[in-house]
Design an enzyme around this catalytic site. Structure first.
Site, mmCIF file in Angstrom:
data_model
loop_
_atom_site.group_PDB
_atom_site.id
_atom_site.type_symbol
_atom_site.label_atom_id
_atom_site.label_comp_id
_atom_site.label_asym_id
_atom_site.label_seq_id
_atom_site.Cartn_x
_atom_site.Cartn_y
_atom_site.Cartn_z
ATOM 1 N N GLY A 67 -35.503 64.953 87.561
ATOM 2 C CA GLY A 67 -35.579 66.079 86.655
ATOM 3 C C GLY A 67 -35.873 65.596 85.242
ATOM 4 O O GLY A 67 -35.604 64.449 84.882
ATOM 5 N N GLY A 116 -34.350 64.082 91.270
ATOM 6 C CA GLY A 116 -35.045 65.265 91.777
ATOM 7 C C GLY A 116 -36.253 64.946 92.619
ATOM 8 O O GLY A 116 -36.679 65.758 93.450
ATOM 9 N N GLU A 139 -27.870 58.695 89.006
ATOM 10 C CA GLU A 139 -27.212 59.610 88.066
ATOM 11 C C GLU A 139 -25.974 59.053 87.372
ATOM 12 O O GLU A 139 -25.692 59.415 86.221
ATOM 13 C CB GLU A 139 -26.849 60.913 88.795
ATOM 14 C CG GLU A 139 -28.014 61.830 89.093
ATOM 15 C CD GLU A 139 -28.857 61.409 90.281
ATOM 16 O OE1 GLU A 139 -29.887 62.039 90.545
ATOM 17 O OE2 GLU A 139 -28.483 60.427 90.967
ATOM 18 N N ASP A 147 -27.204 64.729 92.856
ATOM 19 C CA ASP A 147 -27.313 66.142 93.219
ATOM 20 C C ASP A 147 -28.538 66.326 94.101
ATOM 21 O O ASP A 147 -28.883 65.423 94.852
ATOM 22 C CB ASP A 147 -27.336 67.023 91.967
ATOM 23 C CG ASP A 147 -28.572 66.797 91.093
ATOM 24 O OD1 ASP A 147 -29.158 65.698 91.149
ATOM 25 O OD2 ASP A 147 -28.946 67.725 90.348
#
Length: 349
Positions: A67, A116, A139, A147
């Protein structure tokens, strides 16, 4: 559509092609890109002429670096995080959609595939890595938690390999991605263009066997003994102690790496991976990851981690709390608290 669009769409023969098109940012995802991918999947699902969907990244560096955390950093600092949460809501819906897509979804996981980028590839039905692949969920290094269904994927890896990758954020190559269940096939990178073209003419089950090869040897299998032993401990503190006491130089280096990461993110990540193993479906895991992501927006470590790694690049984050012992069970539990009417609710297939 123009060459400047962040996602390029085209159909040729029996295939629909999605190309993430922000090469200067290693194709980092933003909200409009997620929306465009979702719309294309809807159109192609309804189109009988499209038999296969292929996703790849523009440029030479990789499929997708994750992301766009620069945007998240700015939005959380100035807007409170509502736009970031809206982005994650639609992104996680897309991850679940990819996993249940009724047509073959072929992900060309060449080069960098992180965060992502894993979400838009590793949930697909046919996941192809190359000798250039570097796959990771990094992360914890920015004060966040894996995630996009990352805890689901890593929770299903053999032994404690997934726990190791979740906590360290270490990138893996092709063989290790295959070992951990993040990919299905190895194809040399120079064969991807012709493989992609052939998918326009024939089903993937007919095309892929002509290109798949045995991946070069990986690294993780040779470290399974100390990884499985050390990461079976109940707490992050115990994991670090076991790593330091194992006598393996690689284990000691890993312990030092962990101690440089966000203590809160490490403890929440360990809990999230272990919960993911019990939750069962990807949809339930994504719902819990959404709770964690929402809580992270009010945690100082996310903004501080992005600042240190990406904005100022001083690589000296000031975590709060600064030590593992200062992160309480209550601190961890609040990341998993229900969100009421803000919950992400996904239907299971």
């Amino acid at each position: 559509m123009t060459d400047n669009d962040p996602v390029l769409l085209r159909t040729e023969g029996r295939a629909g092609y999605l190309t993430l098109n922000r090469p200067r940012a290693i194709n980092a995802l933003n909200h409009p890109m997620v929306t465009r991918i979702a719309e294309a999947l809807t159109a192609w699902e309804r189109d009988p002429a499209v038999g296969t969907v292929v996703i790849s990244g523009a440029g030479e560096r990789g499929l997708c670096a994750g992301g766009d955390i620069r945007l998240i950093h700015e939005e959380v600092r100035t807007g409170g995080g509502d736009a970031s949460l809206a982005f994650w809501r639609d992104e996680y819906r897309l991850n679940a959609r990819i996993a249940r897509y009724p047509k073959p979804y072929v992900a060309l996981m060449d080069g960098i595939v992180m965060g992502g980028g894993v979400g838009v590839s590793a949930h697909g039905g046919i996941r192809i890595v190359t000798e250039r692949s570097r796959v990771a969920m990094p992360e914890t290094g920015i004060g966040f938690v894996p995630d996009v269904g990352g805890t689901y994927l890593l929770g299903r890896a053999p032994g404690e390999l997934g726990t190791h990758l979740a906590l360290t954020g270490a990138p893996v190559g092709a063989a290790d991605a295959l070992l951990c269940g993040l990919a299905d096939h190895f194809v040399p990178s120079d064969l991807l263009p012709v493989l992609g073209k052939d998918l326009a003419m024939a089903p993937v089950t007919d095309v892929l066997p002509r290109y798949a090869r045995e991946a070069p040897a990986g690294e993780l299998d040779g470290h399974r003994e100390w990884i499985d032993h050390c990461y079976a401990a109940d707490t992050v503190e115990e994991i670090v102690d076991r790593l330091l006491a194992s006598g393996e130089p690689a284990a000691k280096e890993t312990a030092e790496s962990l101690l440089a990461k966000s203590p809160t993110a490490l403890k929440v990540t360990l809990t999230a991976v272990r919960r993911a193993r019990r939750l069962g479906s990807l949809e339930r895991v994504l719902e819990h990851e959404f709770r964690v992501s929402a809580a992270a927006l009010s945690c100082p470590d996310l903004v501080e981690g992005i600042r240190a790694q990406v904005i100022d690049k001083d690589r000296a984050p000031r975590w709060s709390p600064a030590a593992l012992a200062e992160v309480t069970e209550q601190d961890v539990a609040r990341f998993f608290a229900p969100l009421g009417d803000r919950e992400l609710r996904l239907a299971c297939a």
